[in-house]
Design an enzyme around this catalytic site. Structure first.
Site, short mmCIF file in Angstrom:
data_model
loop_
_atom_site.label_atom_id
_atom_site.label_comp_id
_atom_site.label_asym_id
_atom_site.label_seq_id
_atom_site.Cartn_x
_atom_site.Cartn_y
_atom_site.Cartn_z
N ASP A 252 -0.27 0.62 9.09
CA ASP A 252 0.08 0.98 7.83
C ASP A 252 -0.60 2.04 6.98
O ASP A 252 -0.31 2.87 6.39
CB ASP A 252 0.83 0.06 6.88
CG ASP A 252 1.82 -0.87 7.31
OD1 ASP A 252 3.11 -0.58 6.77
OD2 ASP A 252 1.70 -1.66 8.16
N LYS A 263 -0.19 -5.42 9.30
CA LYS A 263 0.24 -6.69 8.86
C LYS A 263 -0.69 -7.72 8.84
O LYS A 263 -1.38 -7.87 9.58
CB LYS A 263 1.40 -7.30 9.95
CG LYS A 263 2.08 -8.47 9.54
CD LYS A 263 2.78 -8.71 8.20
CE LYS A 263 3.59 -7.34 7.80
NZ LYS A 263 4.15 -7.53 6.45
#
Length: 369
Positions: A252, A263
């Site tokens: 991300d 995650k």
């Protein structure tokens, strides 16, 4: 810097479309239809967003998830916001659109693709004329189509690192559901399966939202790719058995030194991988690289509602009075990463120097595109 992604593909005869059937985002011209990932795999339904606020709410509620898909959805959210602006002056339009862009940007703070996509929309608006609405729609479409092309390039580049007959483990969902199509880490797995390099695919359940159990194995099933689901806590034992040679994950946000936010649970998987001699590959588009963030300690880690841990499908499963801590991301240090794959090539053993070289190469590619 190794750069197989830009070389002529020796596997041009391989039918990658065979392994890429799922699409999470559909633009109709008047609305944005998002495949509701909260109710998969048993219910396949699209949530229709007709306003930018509805898009922001869908992003925050995880109707759409995955950094690239979030960015694409936000770009179309700007197009929806533009439909409610009554002016031909792009400067005035920019002023009126800014509150909507701010609400979209606040929906998920960790995924850099969200801010990146909105910055692209702002730049286009700043140079547009009276046709600024059409310019925004063209840019949103470009963001989406470029992502799909980048995923195909990353898939080929990452698969080239994997020896034939290998087993891979992936975490969360990084496939078509998280992107415009094909996927990042799952794109590498798709390409590796298509090329005959990957013999075994394992996916973690990925608590607390079970993206692996609900989404990844379902998505691979749609494409005819056999995958074995494991409990998150079984990963280290699986690595010990020797059935896995690569941990392949998405990102991300990737920092200037190669530290990577992904995650929650990725960090502990990378630690276990290093102990067992399993290599770690991070796969993400160049838009996920954030050279303005020096290292992982500077990343804002999103904290989600503790109820996600305390309940299951709306039913509380933990005794009253128990509290919970629910960070949705963690940071894997660059020292635990063997390769970072973007559409512009492969960085092995990433560090600040190699990341700077990647950024410079990416900028040169942007200038000539």
């Amino acid at each position: 810097m190794n750069n197989p992604a830009l070389a002529p593909a020796p596997d041009s005869a391989i039918d990658y479309d065979r392994y890429d059937h799922v699409r999470p985002i559909r633009w109709t011209g008047q609305a944005l239809e998002l495949l509701d990932q909260r109710v998969l795999p048993f219910t396949v339904v699209h949530e229709v967003c007709r306003t930018s606020d509805e898009v922001a709410e869908a992003i925050a509620a995880l109707v759409v998830r995955g950094a690239p898909a979030i960015g694409i959805a936000a770009a179309w959210g700007v197009v929806l916001a533009a439909a409610g602006i009554d002016t031909d002056d792009p400067v005035e339009a920019a002023q009126q659109l800014e509150p909507a862009l701010q609400r979209l940007n606040a929906a998920r703070p960790t995924a850099v693709n969200l801010a990146w996509a909105l910055a692209r929309m702002r730049r286009v608006l700043a140079s547009a004329g009276a046709d600024w609405r059409d310019a925004l729609a063209r840019e949103a479409h470009a963001i989406e189509t470029e992502d799909l092309a980048a995923n195909r390039a990353m898939g080929r580049a990452g698969a080239a690192l994997i020896a034939p007959g290998s087993g891979v483990l992936t975490h969360c969902n990084t496939g078509s559901l998280a992107t415009a199509g094909f996927g990042t880490a799952l794109g590498v797995i798709r390409a590796g399966v298509a090329q005959g390099r990957i013999a075994r695919v394992f996916a973690t359940e990925t608590r607390p939202w079970n993206q692996g159990a609900r989404l990844t194995v379902w998505e691979l099933q749609q494409d005819g790719i056999p995958a074995t689901l494991i409990a998150d806590a079984a990963a280290a034992h699986l690595m010990k058995t020797g059935q896995v040679q690569w941990l392949v994950v998405g990102a991300d946000r990737i920092c200037a030194n190669g530290d990577t936010a992904n995650k929650i649970g990725t960090y502990q998987l990378a630690i276990a991988a290093r102990h067992h001699g399993v290599k770690v590959m991070v796969v993400a588009p160049s838009s996920t690289v954030d050279m303005a963030t020096a290292h992982g300690d500077a990343i804002e880690i999103e904290q989600r509602d503790p109820a996600e841990l305390l309940s299951f499908r709306g039913q509380r499963v933990v005794a009253p009075g128990v509290s919970a801590w629910n960070p949705v991301f963690d940071v894997t240090p660059h020292t635990l990463i063997d390769a970072i794959v973007t559409e512009h090539g492969v960085i092995e053993r990433p560090d600040a120097v190699r990341m700077q070289a990647l950024a410079a190469y990416t900028n040169r590619c942007a200038q000539h595109s």
